[in-house]
Write a protein that holds these residues in place. Sequence first.
Motif, PDB file in Angstrom:
ATOM      1  N   ALA A  86      10.250  14.386   3.500  1.00 44.32           N
ATOM      2  CA  ALA A  86      11.592  14.704   3.001  1.00 44.32           C
ATOM      3  C   ALA A  86      12.419  13.439   2.822  1.00 44.32           C
ATOM      4  O   ALA A  86      13.062  13.232   1.793  1.00 44.32           O
ATOM      5  CB  ALA A  86      12.297  15.641   3.980  1.00 44.32           C
ATOM      6  N   TYR A  87      12.370  12.582   3.842  1.00 46.63           N
ATOM      7  CA  TYR A  87      13.157  11.345   3.735  1.00 46.63           C
ATOM      8  C   TYR A  87      12.582  10.420   2.661  1.00 46.63           C
ATOM      9  O   TYR A  87      13.321   9.639   2.053  1.00 46.63           O
ATOM     10  CB  TYR A  87      13.240  10.637   5.090  1.00 46.63           C
ATOM     11  N   THR A  88      11.285  10.513   2.421  1.00 43.92           N
ATOM     12  CA  THR A  88      10.711   9.683   1.368  1.00 43.92           C
ATOM     13  C   THR A  88      11.185  10.165  -0.005  1.00 43.92           C
ATOM     14  O   THR A  88      11.502   9.367  -0.897  1.00 43.92           O
ATOM     15  CB  THR A  88       9.173   9.664   1.481  1.00 43.92           C
ATOM     16  N   GLU A 134       8.730  -1.671   2.265  1.00 45.95           N
ATOM     17  CA  GLU A 134       9.957  -0.881   2.428  1.00 45.95           C
ATOM     18  C   GLU A 134       9.620   0.599   2.621  1.00 45.95           C
ATOM     19  O   GLU A 134      10.228   1.285   3.439  1.00 45.95           O
ATOM     20  CB  GLU A 134      10.843  -1.080   1.192  1.00 45.95           C
ATOM     21  N   LEU A 135       8.625   1.068   1.854  1.00 42.60           N
ATOM     22  CA  LEU A 135       8.273   2.489   1.960  1.00 42.60           C
ATOM     23  C   LEU A 135       7.648   2.832   3.313  1.00 42.60           C
ATOM     24  O   LEU A 135       7.682   3.981   3.752  1.00 42.60           O
ATOM     25  CB  LEU A 135       7.326   2.876   0.819  1.00 42.60           C
ATOM     26  N   CYS A 136       7.061   1.831   3.986  1.00 44.99           N
ATOM     27  CA  CYS A 136       6.495   2.092   5.318  1.00 44.99           C
ATOM     28  C   CYS A 136       7.581   2.083   6.381  1.00 44.99           C
ATOM     29  O   CYS A 136       7.355   2.512   7.513  1.00 44.99           O
ATOM     30  CB  CYS A 136       5.477   1.022   5.694  1.00 44.99           C
ATOM     31  N   LEU A 137       8.734   1.532   6.081  1.00 44.36           N
ATOM     32  CA  LEU A 137       9.719   1.301   7.139  1.00 44.36           C
ATOM     33  C   LEU A 137      11.048   2.013   6.933  1.00 44.36           C
ATOM     34  O   LEU A 137      11.541   2.682   7.843  1.00 44.36           O
ATOM     35  CB  LEU A 137       9.907  -0.214   7.263  1.00 44.36           C
ATOM     36  N   SER A 138      11.614   1.931   5.727  1.00 38.53           N
ATOM     37  CA  SER A 138      12.993   2.379   5.592  1.00 38.53           C
ATOM     38  C   SER A 138      13.152   3.912   5.569  1.00 38.53           C
ATOM     39  O   SER A 138      13.885   4.467   6.392  1.00 38.53           O
ATOM     40  CB  SER A 138      13.624   1.718   4.377  1.00 38.53           C
ATOM     41  N   PRO A 139      12.458   4.629   4.666  1.00 42.76           N
ATOM     42  CA  PRO A 139      12.599   6.095   4.685  1.00 42.76           C
ATOM     43  C   PRO A 139      12.063   6.684   5.985  1.00 42.76           C
ATOM     44  O   PRO A 139      12.635   7.621   6.543  1.00 42.76           O
ATOM     45  CB  PRO A 139      11.761   6.569   3.498  1.00 42.76           C
ATOM     46  N   LEU A 176       8.054   5.110  -8.458  1.00 45.27           N
ATOM     47  CA  LEU A 176       6.668   5.414  -8.808  1.00 45.27           C
ATOM     48  C   LEU A 176       5.794   5.655  -7.579  1.00 45.27           C
ATOM     49  O   LEU A 176       4.886   6.480  -7.611  1.00 45.27           O
ATOM     50  CB  LEU A 176       6.073   4.265  -9.645  1.00 45.27           C
ATOM     51  N   LEU A 177       6.068   4.934  -6.481  1.00 47.14           N
ATOM     52  CA  LEU A 177       5.162   4.990  -5.339  1.00 47.14           C
ATOM     53  C   LEU A 177       5.587   5.967  -4.237  1.00 47.14           C
ATOM     54  O   LEU A 177       4.761   6.371  -3.421  1.00 47.14           O
ATOM     55  CB  LEU A 177       5.004   3.591  -4.730  1.00 47.14           C
ATOM     56  N   ALA A 178       6.874   6.352  -4.231  1.00 47.79           N
ATOM     57  CA  ALA A 178       7.349   7.234  -3.155  1.00 47.79           C
ATOM     58  C   ALA A 178       6.508   8.521  -3.052  1.00 47.79           C
ATOM     59  O   ALA A 178       6.141   8.933  -1.944  1.00 47.79           O
ATOM     60  CB  ALA A 178       8.827   7.563  -3.338  1.00 47.79           C
ATOM     61  N   PRO A 179       6.171   9.174  -4.178  1.00 51.52           N
ATOM     62  CA  PRO A 179       5.373  10.396  -4.062  1.00 51.52           C
ATOM     63  C   PRO A 179       4.020  10.146  -3.387  1.00 51.52           C
ATOM     64  O   PRO A 179       3.555  10.983  -2.603  1.00 51.52           O
ATOM     65  CB  PRO A 179       5.172  10.831  -5.522  1.00 51.52           C
ATOM     66  N   VAL A 180       3.412   8.977  -3.643  1.00 50.56           N
ATOM     67  CA  VAL A 180       2.127   8.655  -3.022  1.00 50.56           C
ATOM     68  C   VAL A 180       2.296   8.555  -1.501  1.00 50.56           C
ATOM     69  O   VAL A 180       1.523   9.123  -0.716  1.00 50.56           O
ATOM     70  CB  VAL A 180       1.583   7.300  -3.558  1.00 50.56           C
ATOM     71  N   ILE A 239       0.748  10.529   1.784  1.00 55.60           N
ATOM     72  CA  ILE A 239       0.014   9.894   2.895  1.00 55.60           C
ATOM     73  C   ILE A 239       0.597  10.333   4.239  1.00 55.60           C
ATOM     74  O   ILE A 239      -0.126  10.666   5.171  1.00 55.60           O
ATOM     75  CB  ILE A 239       0.059   8.350   2.803  1.00 55.60           C
ATOM     76  N   TRP A 240       1.932  10.376   4.341  1.00 52.07           N
ATOM     77  CA  TRP A 240       2.557  10.753   5.619  1.00 52.07           C
ATOM     78  C   TRP A 240       2.250  12.206   5.984  1.00 52.07           C
ATOM     79  O   TRP A 240       2.314  12.586   7.143  1.00 52.07           O
ATOM     80  CB  TRP A 240       4.076  10.544   5.608  1.00 52.07           C
ATOM     81  N   ALA A 241       1.933  13.014   4.952  1.00 56.64           N
ATOM     82  CA  ALA A 241       1.633  14.413   5.248  1.00 56.64           C
ATOM     83  C   ALA A 241       0.139  14.614   5.524  1.00 56.64           C
ATOM     84  O   ALA A 241      -0.286  15.706   5.880  1.00 56.64           O
ATOM     85  CB  ALA A 241       2.074  15.286   4.078  1.00 56.64           C
TER      86      ALA A 241
END
Length: 521
Positions: A155-157, A434-439, A367-371, A375-377
């Motif tokens: 969700a946060y992503t 950033e995607l591994c840390l901020s969202p 572009l990468l957030a959905p990927v 992965i987190w799910a």
Amino acid sequence: MERIFNGSDLNQKTIFDHPSGLFVLFFTEMWERFSYYGMRAILVLFLTSSIMNEGWGWERQDALELFAAYTSLVYLTPLLGGILADKLLGYRNAVVLGALIMALGHGSLALEGIEQNFFYLGLGLLVIGNGLFKPNISSIVGQLYKADDPRKDGAYTIFYMGINAGAFLGILLCGYLGEKVGWHYGFGLAGIFMFFGMLQFYFAQGIFGSIGVKPTNKSNTSNSKEDTVKVSADANHKKIERDRIFVIVIFSIATIFFWWAFEQAGGSMTIFANDYTDRQLSGNSAVIFNTINTVITIVPMVVITYVLIKLFQNIFQSYFISNFFLGLSFVIIWGIVIYMLNAEIGQETSEIPASWFSVLNSLFIILLAPVFSKIWASKYNPSGPIKFGIGLILLGVGYLFIAYGSLGIPAGAQTASVSVMWLVYAYLFHTLGELCLSPVGLSYVSKLAPERLIGLMFGIWLLSSAIANYLAGKTGSYIDAISSEIGLNGFFAIFALVPIGAGLIMFLLNGKIKRMMHGIK
Ligand code: GLN
């Protein structure tokens, strides 16, 4: 109806497996970030432009100092805004009030031509408004879900994708209007969308049901795990709470290292782009660049328009006024985008603008957030501290590219022309980090914070950005002094090694931090 999420019945209707309310927040935050980053993109340019060009003719040093003060103050006030929402206002009122104050702030900036004091009044309103808005909209995201819902990271992503869709369009459009048509138009555009975004949120609030209406110490929605799991001893309960708060503080400290290096983007990395890379375009490369530029503008627009249609399908009839303003904003944005692309099509571009590279970050996120959300799910979802470690290391690797690319530049050189690809690789790795840390960080704050302190905890999380932005500006301003001693490659190597070191420390602390999270994944 089976109630999987908190909030109203309508909120149970999903889009990509998430509640519709998430997408109401997605667009509100998109407009807010549109105005924040759009205004930021022209702030220094406006101040340093000559009076003939309707700027204020400031020295670059002074403009950068004001920029650093502003970007750090906007992340300082969330501490107060979070506490106010926890204790007095409730999260939703704080968001509406903050958005309104920011719309007035942008409006005030647009009037700077009439009276210079309007400009300072505008900045002040933005700092106050952001304090009320940012921590509290972030906390509503998590409150949409039940305490142990594994969808929170995703969700946060998705929410973060909204942040960057706004950043991307804001930088592009306010930048374009500001530079080509007039500064007031750029500032004004930011204000209009902040205002429409506020109306969009205000009129769709019903979808959240009772979430965020009252301050948490008076409400009874259950958010954190200790409320659902019966804890036998009070002392034990207190210890768990203390440990989890401590983890939030550790994560916040780690992000200081992250944003300190990352935020060189607006400073020393742009100087690198401007003075040390070969941005000339000739023949085919000019055509290729123009084509790429058109594609990267249209693709994000199509992606978010698709999200908009999905939201309309679920809630258009129930929240007509809200969706009307949202739809209207999209019509205007599409109009400006088409106008801009049309105007640029015939133009011979001979050089890539130095500021162009900074939009790569938002573009890569969209572009990468959905990927990453996938992965987190999945079963490949690492623990929080490991994600933070990977994020810091990827950021460091990004700087290794620039450090390597500038190996051939002699210490103290004022210009050079290395390949622009080093910047592209760097921004790609910065974004992956950033995607591994901020969202993910936002998600952990929402899961770890005691319910009654959630606004304050988001305030603390954002406080780390305030400290980092301040330090980033300070360090960046030593670029000449440092690179005359150890070269430009040495200067950028600092931003590689420090985050990598911090990342390794997070790996080492993994076991301990995981224990202190007491079951939160
Ligand atoms: N880019 C993100 C945003 O604007 C995170 C910024 C930050 O926390 N420093 O929300």
